[in-house]
Design a protein around this motif. Structure first.
Motif, mmCIF file in Angstrom:
data_model
loop_
_atom_site.group_PDB
_atom_site.id
_atom_site.type_symbol
_atom_site.label_atom_id
_atom_site.label_comp_id
_atom_site.label_asym_id
_atom_site.label_seq_id
_atom_site.Cartn_x
_atom_site.Cartn_y
_atom_site.Cartn_z
ATOM 1 N N GLU A 70 -14.295 8.577 -6.434
ATOM 2 C CA GLU A 70 -15.190 9.120 -7.454
ATOM 3 C C GLU A 70 -14.684 8.846 -8.871
ATOM 4 O OE1 GLU A 70 -15.699 13.297 -6.718
ATOM 5 O OE2 GLU A 70 -16.572 12.945 -4.737
ATOM 6 N N HIS A 71 -13.379 8.602 -9.005
ATOM 7 C CA HIS A 71 -12.782 8.449 -10.329
ATOM 8 C C HIS A 71 -12.296 7.035 -10.621
ATOM 9 C CE1 HIS A 71 -13.007 12.744 -11.028
ATOM 10 N NE2 HIS A 71 -12.626 12.895 -9.779
ATOM 11 N N LEU A 72 -12.584 6.100 -9.747
ATOM 12 C CA LEU A 72 -12.153 4.720 -9.964
ATOM 13 C C LEU A 72 -13.053 4.014 -10.964
ATOM 14 C CD1 LEU A 72 -11.344 3.440 -6.363
ATOM 15 C CD2 LEU A 72 -9.724 3.999 -8.167
ATOM 16 N N ASP A 73 -12.460 3.161 -11.768
ATOM 17 C CA ASP A 73 -13.228 2.282 -12.636
ATOM 18 C C ASP A 73 -13.783 1.140 -11.798
ATOM 19 O OD1 ASP A 73 -12.539 3.764 -14.895
ATOM 20 O OD2 ASP A 73 -10.730 2.580 -15.252
ATOM 21 N N ASP A 74 -14.794 0.465 -12.316
ATOM 22 C CA ASP A 74 -15.386 -0.655 -11.595
ATOM 23 C C ASP A 74 -14.385 -1.770 -11.329
ATOM 24 O OD1 ASP A 74 -17.834 0.604 -11.486
ATOM 25 O OD2 ASP A 74 -18.577 -0.375 -13.306
ATOM 26 N N ASP A 75 -13.454 -1.970 -12.249
ATOM 27 C CA ASP A 75 -12.481 -3.054 -12.075
ATOM 28 C C ASP A 75 -11.329 -2.678 -11.132
ATOM 29 O OD1 ASP A 75 -11.404 -1.227 -13.841
ATOM 30 O OD2 ASP A 75 -10.524 -2.741 -15.158
ATOM 31 N N ALA A 76 -11.334 -1.486 -10.584
ATOM 32 C CA ALA A 76 -10.283 -1.067 -9.651
ATOM 33 C C ALA A 76 -10.475 -1.677 -8.266
ATOM 34 C CB ALA A 76 -10.234 0.449 -9.536
ATOM 35 N N VAL A 77 -11.688 -2.150 -7.993
ATOM 36 C CA VAL A 77 -11.979 -2.740 -6.689
ATOM 37 C C VAL A 77 -12.156 -4.238 -6.854
ATOM 38 C CG1 VAL A 77 -13.584 -2.766 -4.744
ATOM 39 C CG2 VAL A 77 -13.055 -0.621 -5.887
ATOM 40 N N ASP A 78 -11.453 -5.007 -6.029
ATOM 41 C CA ASP A 78 -11.566 -6.462 -6.044
ATOM 42 C C ASP A 78 -12.953 -6.845 -5.534
ATOM 43 O OD1 ASP A 78 -11.535 -9.178 -5.246
ATOM 44 O OD2 ASP A 78 -9.351 -9.135 -5.115
ATOM 45 N N PRO A 79 -13.753 -7.530 -6.350
ATOM 46 C CA PRO A 79 -15.126 -7.833 -5.935
ATOM 47 C C PRO A 79 -15.220 -8.787 -4.740
ATOM 48 C CG PRO A 79 -14.623 -8.886 -8.029
ATOM 49 C CD PRO A 79 -13.456 -8.017 -7.670
ATOM 50 N N GLU A 80 -14.221 -9.616 -4.564
ATOM 51 C CA GLU A 80 -14.252 -10.578 -3.454
ATOM 52 C C GLU A 80 -13.931 -9.917 -2.115
ATOM 53 O OE1 GLU A 80 -11.939 -14.057 -4.213
ATOM 54 O OE2 GLU A 80 -12.788 -14.303 -6.213
ATOM 55 N N SER A 81 -12.904 -9.064 -2.113
ATOM 56 C CA SER A 81 -12.465 -8.473 -0.846
ATOM 57 C C SER A 81 -13.006 -7.066 -0.612
ATOM 58 C CB SER A 81 -10.938 -8.423 -0.793
ATOM 59 O OG SER A 81 -10.441 -7.537 -1.778
ATOM 60 N N GLY A 82 -13.420 -6.390 -1.689
ATOM 61 C CA GLY A 82 -13.883 -5.015 -1.564
ATOM 62 C C GLY A 82 -12.752 -4.015 -1.409
ATOM 63 N N THR A 83 -11.523 -4.463 -1.557
ATOM 64 C CA THR A 83 -10.360 -3.584 -1.453
ATOM 65 C C THR A 83 -9.858 -3.234 -2.848
ATOM 66 O OG1 THR A 83 -8.826 -5.459 -1.319
ATOM 67 C CG2 THR A 83 -9.675 -4.576 0.763
ATOM 68 N N LEU A 84 -8.955 -2.275 -2.902
ATOM 69 C CA LEU A 84 -8.389 -1.877 -4.186
ATOM 70 C C LEU A 84 -7.611 -3.029 -4.798
ATOM 71 C CD1 LEU A 84 -6.955 1.665 -3.474
ATOM 72 C CD2 LEU A 84 -8.821 1.094 -5.025
ATOM 73 N N ALA A 85 -7.778 -3.204 -6.090
ATOM 74 C CA ALA A 85 -6.984 -4.183 -6.815
ATOM 75 C C ALA A 85 -5.538 -3.673 -6.847
ATOM 76 C CB ALA A 85 -7.527 -4.353 -8.230
ATOM 77 N N ALA A 86 -4.608 -4.607 -6.862
ATOM 78 C CA ALA A 86 -3.186 -4.238 -6.862
ATOM 79 C C ALA A 86 -2.880 -3.307 -8.026
ATOM 80 C CB ALA A 86 -2.322 -5.487 -6.950
ATOM 81 N N GLY A 87 -2.231 -2.187 -7.729
ATOM 82 C CA GLY A 87 -1.836 -1.228 -8.744
ATOM 83 C C GLY A 87 -2.962 -0.386 -9.317
ATOM 84 N N ALA A 88 -4.157 -0.447 -8.719
ATOM 85 C CA ALA A 88 -5.297 0.296 -9.250
ATOM 86 C C ALA A 88 -5.110 1.798 -9.126
ATOM 87 C CB ALA A 88 -6.585 -0.123 -8.543
ATOM 88 N N VAL A 89 -4.441 2.241 -8.070
ATOM 89 C CA VAL A 89 -4.209 3.667 -7.857
ATOM 90 C C VAL A 89 -2.720 3.874 -7.594
ATOM 91 C CG1 VAL A 89 -4.703 5.682 -6.422
ATOM 92 C CG2 VAL A 89 -6.513 4.016 -6.884
ATOM 93 N N VAL A 90 -2.103 4.689 -8.421
ATOM 94 C CA VAL A 90 -0.695 5.038 -8.245
ATOM 95 C C VAL A 90 -0.636 6.517 -7.881
ATOM 96 C CG1 VAL A 90 1.585 5.158 -9.306
ATOM 97 C CG2 VAL A 90 -0.001 3.321 -9.945
ATOM 98 N N VAL A 91 0.044 6.832 -6.780
ATOM 99 C CA VAL A 91 0.152 8.201 -6.296
ATOM 100 C C VAL A 91 1.609 8.632 -6.345
ATOM 101 C CG1 VAL A 91 -0.205 9.725 -4.327
ATOM 102 C CG2 VAL A 91 -1.829 7.878 -4.761
ATOM 103 N N GLY A 92 1.884 9.737 -7.028
ATOM 104 C CA GLY A 92 3.211 10.341 -7.010
ATOM 105 C C GLY A 92 3.230 11.421 -5.945
ATOM 106 N N ILE A 93 4.208 11.376 -5.064
ATOM 107 C CA ILE A 93 4.274 12.326 -3.957
ATOM 108 C C ILE A 93 5.723 12.786 -3.780
ATOM 109 C CG2 ILE A 93 4.486 10.483 -2.239
ATOM 110 C CD1 ILE A 93 2.676 12.225 -0.384
ATOM 111 N N GLU A 94 5.881 14.035 -3.354
ATOM 112 C CA GLU A 94 7.217 14.626 -3.272
ATOM 113 C C GLU A 94 8.116 13.989 -2.222
ATOM 114 O OE1 GLU A 94 5.849 18.788 -2.881
ATOM 115 O OE2 GLU A 94 7.370 19.159 -4.408
ATOM 116 N N THR A 95 7.532 13.401 -1.195
ATOM 117 C CA THR A 95 8.341 12.840 -0.125
ATOM 118 C C THR A 95 8.274 11.319 -0.154
ATOM 119 O OG1 THR A 95 8.743 12.868 2.259
ATOM 120 C CG2 THR A 95 6.445 12.965 1.542
ATOM 121 N N ASP A 96 9.245 10.665 0.437
ATOM 122 C CA ASP A 96 9.238 9.203 0.449
ATOM 123 C C ASP A 96 8.935 8.633 1.836
ATOM 124 O OD1 ASP A 96 11.604 9.971 1.622
ATOM 125 O OD2 ASP A 96 12.861 8.565 0.515
ATOM 126 N N ARG A 97 8.550 9.505 2.785
ATOM 127 C CA ARG A 97 8.207 9.030 4.129
ATOM 128 C C ARG A 97 7.291 10.039 4.806
ATOM 129 N NH1 ARG A 97 12.882 10.402 3.454
ATOM 130 N NH2 ARG A 97 14.613 11.166 4.542
#
Length: 75
Positions: free
Chosen positions: A10-37
């Protein structure tokens, strides 16, 4: 996890999705999380999110530099 994907989408910009593959563009979403696994980290990475280990995200006082545009430390 599905609801989290919906919220992020809902909060992604149009350029966050690769138009050719339909997947997220590299680095489009960065998630900080308390655990590393674990299942959340695995699912987030599999969905194409860049996952950063942020042990202080659960504490709003320690995580405040991130909200002020501070540097994100790599996990």
């Amino acid at each position: 996890m599905a609801r989290l994907h919906e919220l992020i989408a809902e909060h992604l910009d149009d350029d966050a999705v690769d138009p050719e593959s339909g997947t997220l563009a590299a680095g489009a979403v960065v998630v900080g999380i308390e655990t590393d696994r674990g299942p959340w980290v695995t699912a987030l990475a599999a969905a194409g999110y860049q996952v950063r280990h942020q042990p202080d995200v659960g504490n709003p006082l320690l995580g405040a530099p991130l909200h002020r545009g501070g540097e994100v430390r790599p996990g």
